[in-house]
Design an enzyme around this catalytic site. Sequence first.
Site, PDB file in Angstrom:
ATOM      1  N   ASN A   1       0.858  -1.187   0.000  1.00 47.10           N
ATOM      2  CA  ASN A   1       0.000   0.000   0.000  1.00 47.10           C
ATOM      3  C   ASN A   1       0.895   1.239   0.000  1.00 47.10           C
ATOM      4  O   ASN A   1       1.516   1.560   1.008  1.00 47.10           O
ATOM      5  CB  ASN A   1      -0.899  -0.025   1.242  1.00 47.10           C
ATOM      6  CG  ASN A   1      -1.736   1.235   1.372  1.00 47.10           C
ATOM      7  OD1 ASN A   1      -1.893   2.004   0.424  1.00 47.10           O
ATOM      8  ND2 ASN A   1      -2.289   1.449   2.553  1.00 47.10           N
ATOM      9  N   TRP A   2       0.970   1.910  -1.154  1.00 42.73           N
ATOM     10  CA  TRP A   2       1.849   3.070  -1.286  1.00 42.73           C
ATOM     11  C   TRP A   2       1.268   4.329  -0.649  1.00 42.73           C
ATOM     12  O   TRP A   2       1.942   5.361  -0.584  1.00 42.73           O
ATOM     13  CB  TRP A   2       2.158   3.332  -2.763  1.00 42.73           C
ATOM     14  CG  TRP A   2       2.966   2.248  -3.418  1.00 42.73           C
ATOM     15  CD1 TRP A   2       3.432   1.097  -2.838  1.00 42.73           C
ATOM     16  CD2 TRP A   2       3.402   2.204  -4.783  1.00 42.73           C
ATOM     17  NE1 TRP A   2       4.129   0.345  -3.755  1.00 42.73           N
ATOM     18  CE2 TRP A   2       4.127   1.003  -4.961  1.00 42.73           C
ATOM     19  CE3 TRP A   2       3.254   3.067  -5.878  1.00 42.73           C
ATOM     20  CZ2 TRP A   2       4.693   0.642  -6.185  1.00 42.73           C
ATOM     21  CZ3 TRP A   2       3.819   2.701  -7.089  1.00 42.73           C
ATOM     22  CH2 TRP A   2       4.530   1.499  -7.242  1.00 42.73           C
ATOM     23  N   LYS A   3       0.028   4.262  -0.224  1.00 44.73           N
ATOM     24  CA  LYS A   3      -0.642   5.384   0.445  1.00 44.73           C
ATOM     25  C   LYS A   3      -0.535   6.663  -0.407  1.00 44.73           C
ATOM     26  O   LYS A   3      -0.558   6.586  -1.633  1.00 44.73           O
ATOM     27  CB  LYS A   3      -0.095   5.571   1.861  1.00 44.73           C
ATOM     28  CG  LYS A   3      -0.204   4.279   2.682  1.00 44.73           C
ATOM     29  CD  LYS A   3       0.045   4.491   4.158  1.00 44.73           C
ATOM     30  CE  LYS A   3      -0.095   3.163   4.892  1.00 44.73           C
ATOM     31  NZ  LYS A   3       0.013   3.336   6.351  1.00 44.73           N
TER      32      LYS A   3
ATOM     33  N   HIS B   1      -9.467   0.493   5.412  1.00 43.14           N
ATOM     34  CA  HIS B   1      -8.146   0.734   6.003  1.00 43.14           C
ATOM     35  C   HIS B   1      -8.299   1.663   7.205  1.00 43.14           C
ATOM     36  O   HIS B   1      -9.134   2.562   7.219  1.00 43.14           O
ATOM     37  CB  HIS B   1      -7.202   1.355   4.978  1.00 43.14           C
ATOM     38  CG  HIS B   1      -5.779   1.420   5.439  1.00 43.14           C
ATOM     39  ND1 HIS B   1      -5.318   2.422   6.282  1.00 43.14           N
ATOM     40  CD2 HIS B   1      -4.711   0.602   5.208  1.00 43.14           C
ATOM     41  CE1 HIS B   1      -4.036   2.213   6.536  1.00 43.14           C
ATOM     42  NE2 HIS B   1      -3.642   1.125   5.903  1.00 43.14           N
TER      43      HIS B   1
ATOM     44  N   GLU C   1      -4.827  -5.333  10.731  1.00 37.46           N
ATOM     45  CA  GLU C   1      -3.842  -4.270  10.912  1.00 37.46           C
ATOM     46  C   GLU C   1      -4.092  -3.584  12.250  1.00 37.46           C
ATOM     47  O   GLU C   1      -4.964  -2.729  12.357  1.00 37.46           O
ATOM     48  CB  GLU C   1      -3.904  -3.264   9.759  1.00 37.46           C
ATOM     49  CG  GLU C   1      -5.301  -2.911   9.265  1.00 37.46           C
ATOM     50  CD  GLU C   1      -5.338  -1.605   8.505  1.00 37.46           C
ATOM     51  OE1 GLU C   1      -4.316  -1.223   7.930  1.00 37.46           O
ATOM     52  OE2 GLU C   1      -6.403  -0.962   8.515  1.00 37.46           O
TER      53      GLU C   1
ATOM     54  N   GLY D   1       2.689   2.611  10.867  1.00 41.10           N
ATOM     55  CA  GLY D   1       3.485   3.823  10.729  1.00 41.10           C
ATOM     56  C   GLY D   1       4.192   4.252  11.996  1.00 41.10           C
ATOM     57  O   GLY D   1       4.760   5.339  12.063  1.00 41.10           O
TER      58      GLY D   1
ATOM     59  N   SER E   1       3.482  -2.742  10.307  1.00 39.71           N
ATOM     60  CA  SER E   1       4.924  -2.475  10.243  1.00 39.71           C
ATOM     61  C   SER E   1       5.738  -3.728   9.907  1.00 39.71           C
ATOM     62  O   SER E   1       6.723  -4.052  10.578  1.00 39.71           O
ATOM     63  CB  SER E   1       5.419  -1.843  11.559  1.00 39.71           C
ATOM     64  OG  SER E   1       4.859  -0.552  11.726  1.00 39.71           O
TER      65      SER E   1
ATOM     66  N   GLY F   1       3.080  -1.337   4.270  1.00 37.87           N
ATOM     67  CA  GLY F   1       2.997   0.105   4.091  1.00 37.87           C
ATOM     68  C   GLY F   1       4.318   0.688   3.643  1.00 37.87           C
ATOM     69  O   GLY F   1       4.746   0.515   2.507  1.00 37.87           O
ATOM     70  N   GLY F   2       5.001   1.389   4.547  1.00 40.21           N
ATOM     71  CA  GLY F   2       6.220   2.121   4.204  1.00 40.21           C
ATOM     72  C   GLY F   2       7.284   1.280   3.526  1.00 40.21           C
ATOM     73  O   GLY F   2       7.983   1.751   2.623  1.00 40.21           O
TER      74      GLY F   2
END
Length: 251
Positions: free
Chosen positions: A9-11, A95, A167, A173, A212, A233-234
């Site tokens: 997920n590049w957000k 989400h 999640e 994050g 994470s 995510g990141g």
Amino acid sequence: MRRPMVAGNWKMHGTRASVAELIEGLGKQVLPGSVDIAVMPASLFTNQVIEGLRATSIIVGAQDAAIQAEQGALTGEIASSQLADAGCKLVLVGHSERRQLIGEQDDVLNKKFAAIQASGLTPVLCIGETLEERKAGQTLEVVGRQLDSVIAEFGVSALINAVIAYEPVWAIGTGLTASPQEAQEVHAAIRAHLAKENAEVAQGVRLLYGGSVKAANAVELFSMPDIDGGLIGGASLNADEFGAICRAAGN
């Protein structure tokens, strides 16, 4: 045997230049053929990513969709039928950032879930508890309630053509993550909750962990019996890191 999945997920990240660089990096990765791998860019970059990854096994999804399947007068939204037409294969729904920051409630999320499936796409239903709820011992109650909202509306069979991502909101994050054992405990409880409705659905649906996940902890997380991959995510914004996570899922 459930086929592993890793979804990035590049957000709300990326420019045309940085997305092109990330596509190039992903194209150089040696990816396992035994894992379904997806990325979900900001919608602005959907076509760029689909075209850029066409020679790879990576599929492309979206981070959100409108409450209706068909295009129409809904300013600022993107219909799931439009996402399907563009080449997307799956869509996130529920989400935690949509639930917590945008204030989306279950009735809205149920409409999105239905629209996504009506367009032939796979919904990735995100569920999870906040830090306050976890401290209060309400984790299983919260995720059960979020699941039951969909089950009550559409029946548990609707989850056959869906993916569930657990999640924990407190681990998104923040750099914090549930231990593999803590994550497994919740995943097992989710599967048991579904089994009360339909054992076949419970055994077949894929449960991703989304808190994470990094290359450093992916192998241990993915070794748990009820964790079928990750919603990343990141770490998905770094091609080498994401590739390593995908390879961990393939092991």
